[in-house]
Motif scaffolding. Structure first.
Motif, short mmCIF file in Angstrom:
data_model
loop_
_atom_site.label_atom_id
_atom_site.label_comp_id
_atom_site.label_asym_id
_atom_site.label_seq_id
_atom_site.Cartn_x
_atom_site.Cartn_y
_atom_site.Cartn_z
N ASP A 1 -59.44 30.12 34.93
CA ASP A 1 -60.11 28.84 35.19
C ASP A 1 -59.73 28.36 36.58
O ASP A 1 -58.89 28.97 37.25
N TYR A 2 -60.31 27.22 36.99
CA TYR A 2 -60.22 26.78 38.38
C TYR A 2 -60.25 25.26 38.40
O TYR A 2 -61.13 24.64 37.82
N VAL A 3 -59.25 24.64 39.04
CA VAL A 3 -59.20 23.19 39.21
C VAL A 3 -59.02 22.88 40.68
O VAL A 3 -58.18 23.50 41.35
N THR A 4 -59.80 21.95 41.20
CA THR A 4 -59.73 21.64 42.62
C THR A 4 -58.83 20.43 42.90
O THR A 4 -58.56 19.61 42.04
N LYS A 5 -58.35 20.40 44.14
CA LYS A 5 -57.60 19.24 44.63
C LYS A 5 -58.58 18.32 45.36
O LYS A 5 -59.50 18.81 46.03
N PRO A 6 -58.39 17.00 45.33
CA PRO A 6 -57.33 16.30 44.60
C PRO A 6 -57.49 16.49 43.09
O PRO A 6 -58.61 16.54 42.58
N ILE A 7 -56.38 16.58 42.41
CA ILE A 7 -56.36 16.96 41.00
C ILE A 7 -56.88 15.82 40.13
O ILE A 7 -56.46 14.68 40.26
N HIS A 8 -57.79 16.16 39.24
CA HIS A 8 -58.24 15.23 38.21
C HIS A 8 -57.31 15.48 37.01
O HIS A 8 -57.43 16.48 36.30
N TRP A 9 -56.37 14.57 36.78
CA TRP A 9 -55.28 14.82 35.85
C TRP A 9 -55.74 14.99 34.41
O TRP A 9 -55.20 15.82 33.67
N MET B 1 -56.17 28.51 38.69
CA MET B 1 -56.12 28.22 40.12
C MET B 1 -56.18 26.70 40.33
O MET B 1 -57.05 26.04 39.77
N VAL B 2 -55.25 26.19 41.14
CA VAL B 2 -55.23 24.78 41.50
C VAL B 2 -55.24 24.72 43.02
O VAL B 2 -54.22 24.98 43.65
N THR B 3 -56.38 24.40 43.63
CA THR B 3 -56.52 24.53 45.08
C THR B 3 -57.57 23.61 45.64
O THR B 3 -58.43 23.09 44.93
N PHE C 1 -44.39 18.70 47.64
CA PHE C 1 -44.88 17.48 47.02
C PHE C 1 -45.85 17.80 45.87
O PHE C 1 -45.80 17.16 44.81
N ILE C 2 -46.71 18.79 46.08
CA ILE C 2 -47.65 19.19 45.02
C ILE C 2 -46.88 19.71 43.81
O ILE C 2 -47.19 19.37 42.66
N ARG C 3 -45.88 20.54 44.07
CA ARG C 3 -45.08 21.06 42.96
C ARG C 3 -44.40 19.91 42.21
O ARG C 3 -44.31 19.93 40.97
N LEU C 4 -43.92 18.92 42.96
CA LEU C 4 -43.21 17.79 42.35
C LEU C 4 -44.12 16.99 41.42
O LEU C 4 -43.75 16.69 40.28
N ILE C 5 -45.33 16.65 41.91
CA ILE C 5 -46.19 15.82 41.07
C ILE C 5 -46.74 16.62 39.87
O ILE C 5 -46.91 16.06 38.79
N LEU C 6 -46.96 17.92 40.08
CA LEU C 6 -47.38 18.75 38.95
C LEU C 6 -46.26 18.84 37.91
O LEU C 6 -46.51 18.76 36.70
N ARG C 7 -45.04 19.02 38.38
CA ARG C 7 -43.90 19.10 37.47
C ARG C 7 -43.77 17.81 36.64
O ARG C 7 -43.65 17.86 35.41
N HIS C 8 -43.80 16.67 37.32
CA HIS C 8 -43.64 15.39 36.62
C HIS C 8 -44.74 15.18 35.59
O HIS C 8 -44.49 14.73 34.47
#
Length: 322
Positions: free
Chosen positions: A108-116, A88-90, A20-27
């Motif tokens: 760089d580093y981005v945390t979940k939930p993702i701030h788009w 990193m997206v985690t 699901f994470i891959r899907l929303i990142l892809r879209h």
């Protein structure tokens, strides 16, 4: 949203074990104009990376079999990863995890939930920085090349000659192998310039330089413009027999050019005089003396009538083939 040309050409590798994470990142990233590749774990990510060479990797930290930290570490071992930033997206955001991410090479580093909005800017910035770094390094390489090339003849300049001769002198000293040096001088070149003009003289030097480059083809050999109408040839791992062969070919090649020189005192065409020497550098030998020996040989060639080559101080040929 309309993507710019740069983004539309950029490939993003998304690495996450959650479909699901891959899907929303892809879209999201496809709407931004990026091309997308996916991997569901670190092992698969490495294979995809080697095949596709993405422009950026979005990498989850926590995955089975091989986590993102180990994956990032291994990615750094590939030459093609030099210009590929890892983001990193985690869900991890403790200090230890953040520190470790940067230690293993993440940019760089981005945390979940993702701030788009943040993710969008981070991806764009990292790709732009990577592309700028590549351009700057390419410019620096070209500037370094230009700093060592003679502008007129496009062979190595005097500065490059000195650097390379010293480098090969030290290497031949260490390996106990022969080093040969040929110094060449265009016969009656001042008369040539006085007769035909400096622009024609420049073209003459260009043709001679090209003829020398066509002869000196081994990767370790070097042709340099030593002075106004003087050229030098450095021949590592070359004994006196090999240097004699090259010097003979050089003189013959310049004759074969058949460049008219009506005021030459030895030929109706432009000719070359050459002097060379061969030495196996010793701990107590002197690099400047070797250049002087080759220069004396060149003087002897001129004194003997020009349009010829002379070897000065022939040393015993090494039986060790290098």
């Amino acid at each position: 949203m309309k993507a710019d040309a740069q983004e539309s050409q950029s490939l993003v590798l998304i690495v996450d074990d959650e479909p699901f994470i891959r899907l929303i990142l892809r879209h999201f990233l496809e709407r931004e104009g990026y091309q997308i590749a996916e991997a569901q774990n670190g092992i698969e990510a490495i294979e995809v990376f080697k095949q596709l060479h993405p422009n950026i990797v979005l990498l989850d930290a926590m995955m089975p079999d091989m986590d993102g930290f180990e994956c990032c570490t291994q990615l750094q071992n590939f030459e093609c990863s030099k210009y590929t930033p890892v983001l990193m997206v985690t869900g991890l955001e403790d200090q230890v995890s953040v520190d470790r991410a940067f230690e293993v090479g993440a940019m760089d580093y981005v945390t979940k939930p993702i701030h788009w909005a943040v993710l969008r800017q981070r991806v764009k910035r990292l790709i732009e920085q990577s592309q700028l770094q590549q351009k700057l390094e390419a410019v620096n390489v070209e500037l370094q090349r230009l700093a060592t090339i003679d502008g007129l003849t496009q062979v190595a300049n005097r500065r490059r000659f000195e650097e390379y001769f010293n480098q090969e002198w030290q290497r031949m000293k260490r390996d106990k192998c022969p080093l040969s040096l040929i110094l060449c001088d265009v016969d009656f070149f001042k008369l040539y310039n006085d007769t035909y003009g400096h622009r024609v003289g420049d073209r003459c030097l260009q043709e001679i330089a090209k003829a020398l480059k066509d002869i000196i083809k081994r990767p370790g050999d070097l042709v340099a413009r030593y002075g106004g109408e003087e050229f030098a040839v450095i021949l590592p791992n070359t004994d006196t027999e090999g240097a004699t062969h090259v010097a003979e070919k050089i003189c013959h090649a310049v004759r074969t050019l058949a460049i008219p020189h009506k005021n030459s005192q030895v030929s109706p065409y432009v000719t070359l005089s050459a002097g060379f020497t061969t030495e196996i550098p010793q701990p107590d030998s002197n690099i400047e003396e070797m250049i002087s020996v080759a220069d004396r040989a060149l003087y002897q060639a001129k004194a003997a009538g020009r349009d010829r080559f002379v070897q000065n101080i022939q040393l015993p040929k090494s039986k060790n083939s290098c």
